[in-house]
Design an enzyme around this catalytic site. Structure first.
Site, PDB file in Angstrom:
ATOM      1  N   SER A  22       0.837  -1.193   0.000  1.00 41.29           N
ATOM      2  CA  SER A  22       0.000   0.000   0.000  1.00 41.29           C
ATOM      3  C   SER A  22       0.883   1.258   0.000  1.00 41.29           C
ATOM      4  O   SER A  22       1.741   1.408  -0.875  1.00 41.29           O
ATOM      5  CB  SER A  22      -0.972  -0.039   1.182  1.00 41.29           C
ATOM      6  OG  SER A  22      -2.029   0.871   1.007  1.00 41.29           O
ATOM      7  N   ASP A  39      -9.061  -6.354  -4.404  1.00 43.23           N
ATOM      8  CA  ASP A  39      -8.563  -5.162  -3.716  1.00 43.23           C
ATOM      9  C   ASP A  39      -9.498  -3.995  -3.993  1.00 43.23           C
ATOM     10  O   ASP A  39      -9.607  -3.532  -5.133  1.00 43.23           O
ATOM     11  CB  ASP A  39      -7.145  -4.836  -4.205  1.00 43.23           C
ATOM     12  CG  ASP A  39      -6.446  -3.792  -3.334  1.00 43.23           C
ATOM     13  OD1 ASP A  39      -7.139  -2.936  -2.740  1.00 43.23           O
ATOM     14  OD2 ASP A  39      -5.207  -3.826  -3.264  1.00 43.23           O
ATOM     15  N   HIS A  49      -6.920  -6.257  -0.173  1.00 41.61           N
ATOM     16  CA  HIS A  49      -5.802  -5.305  -0.136  1.00 41.61           C
ATOM     17  C   HIS A  49      -4.631  -5.796   0.706  1.00 41.61           C
ATOM     18  O   HIS A  49      -3.580  -5.173   0.697  1.00 41.61           O
ATOM     19  CB  HIS A  49      -6.321  -3.973   0.419  1.00 41.61           C
ATOM     20  CG  HIS A  49      -5.351  -2.834   0.309  1.00 41.61           C
ATOM     21  ND1 HIS A  49      -4.752  -2.480  -0.880  1.00 41.61           N
ATOM     22  CD2 HIS A  49      -4.873  -1.970   1.246  1.00 41.61           C
ATOM     23  CE1 HIS A  49      -3.946  -1.448  -0.680  1.00 41.61           C
ATOM     24  NE2 HIS A  49      -3.998  -1.119   0.607  1.00 41.61           N
TER      25      HIS A  49
END
Length: 287
Positions: free
Chosen positions: A97, A230, A258
């Site tokens: 991320s 995601d 995610h």
């Protein structure tokens, strides 16, 4: 235990990090409003073959939360200084991320440290991002966050999580989201979160993209890992990055969101083992 924190003083700030295992070093970089705890499901297996360095970035987890610079460049400089302090001069950089954006910035600013790059559901590869992050990046979010994450709600949530855990009900994806949400009950963490968020996101989406610089990493072995479910950063970003980096590898995990490292840790460890075994480290430049 492999997941115990170590601490050191870096430029006057207390830094928390995890240091486990022996062998070639993997630098694990967590996402926004996260901490090194996000890697709990993979550290024990990886530490059997590699040395793991997993810091809490400034403003996150158990590290200090100074009033300062929370840009990608500042995080990259922090990682360089941390590695220097520990005495490590080459790593495989693994970011998830926001951590993926930091990882790319690190390879750009400090290429001599980098042997390989792994991006997991990475930010910094296009404008698309979850609507909630765009909303929180807008002016006035500092007034809303204390209402969104009040301590009484968190206490109830922790009770529910405890009950679910004792009943054998577990969702790694929900657990990761809850950890991020719960961290925002702390005022210092909220301030650091908003500074970090606004450095990379505005009301239109992600404001920072590395796509036009990925060609600079053409000689850096790169592995991309994405979940096809995601809903924070779309898998299309991983596909675009794969196409932009010659020789890169892409693994798309079906049914995963995610947090592949938490949702499908065994698969992620296998992918990393295969990549680290088969992809020679980038040769270091001399002189």
């Amino acid at each position: 235990m492999t997941n115990e924190y170590k601490h050191l003083d870096l430029h006057g700030d207390r830094v928390a990090y995890r240091d486990a295992g022996d062998g070639d070093t993997l630098l694990l970089i967590h996402g926004m409003a996260g901490s090194s705890a996000t890697w709990d499901a993979v550290i024990p297996a990886l530490a059997r073959r590699y040395r793991i360095i997993a810091p809490d970035l400034p403003g996150h987890g158990d590290s200090d939360k100074p009033r300062g610079d929370y840009s990608l460049g500042a995080f990259a400089a922090f990682l360089r200084d941390l590695l220097d302090e520990i005495g490590i001069d080459k790593v495989t950089v693994i970011g998830q991320s926001l951590g993926g954006g930091v990882a790319m910035q690190f390879t750009y600013q400090h290429p001599d440290y980098c042997e390989r790059l792994v991006l997991i559901g990475s930010g910094g590869l296009g404008p698309d991002v979850n609507w909630m992050l765009r909303f929180l990046a807008a002016p006035g979010a500092e007034l809303i966050l204390p209402i969104i994450a009040p301590k009484p709600v968190l206490r109830v949530g922790e009770t529910v999580r405890s009950w679910a855990s004792s009943a054998g009900i577990r969702s790694p994806r929900a657990d990761q989201t809850w950890r991020a949400y719960a961290s925002l009950s702390d005022a210092a963490t909220r301030r650091a979160f908003l500074r970090t968020l606004r450095a990379v996101v505005d009301h239109r989406g992600q404001a920072v993209s590395a796509l036009n610089r990925l060609y600079l990493n053409a000689e850096l072995p790169t592995q991309l890992i994405w979940g096809d479910k995601d809903n924070i950063i779309p898998v299309a970003h991983g596909i675009a990055a794969h196409e932009a980096i010659p020789g890169s590898r892409l693994e798309i995990l079906p049914g995963v969101g995610h947090y592949p490292h938490a949702e499908a840790p065994d698969k992620v460890v296998r992918i990393l083992d295969d990549f680290l075994t088969e992809a020679p480290a980038r040769a270091r430049k001399l002189g």
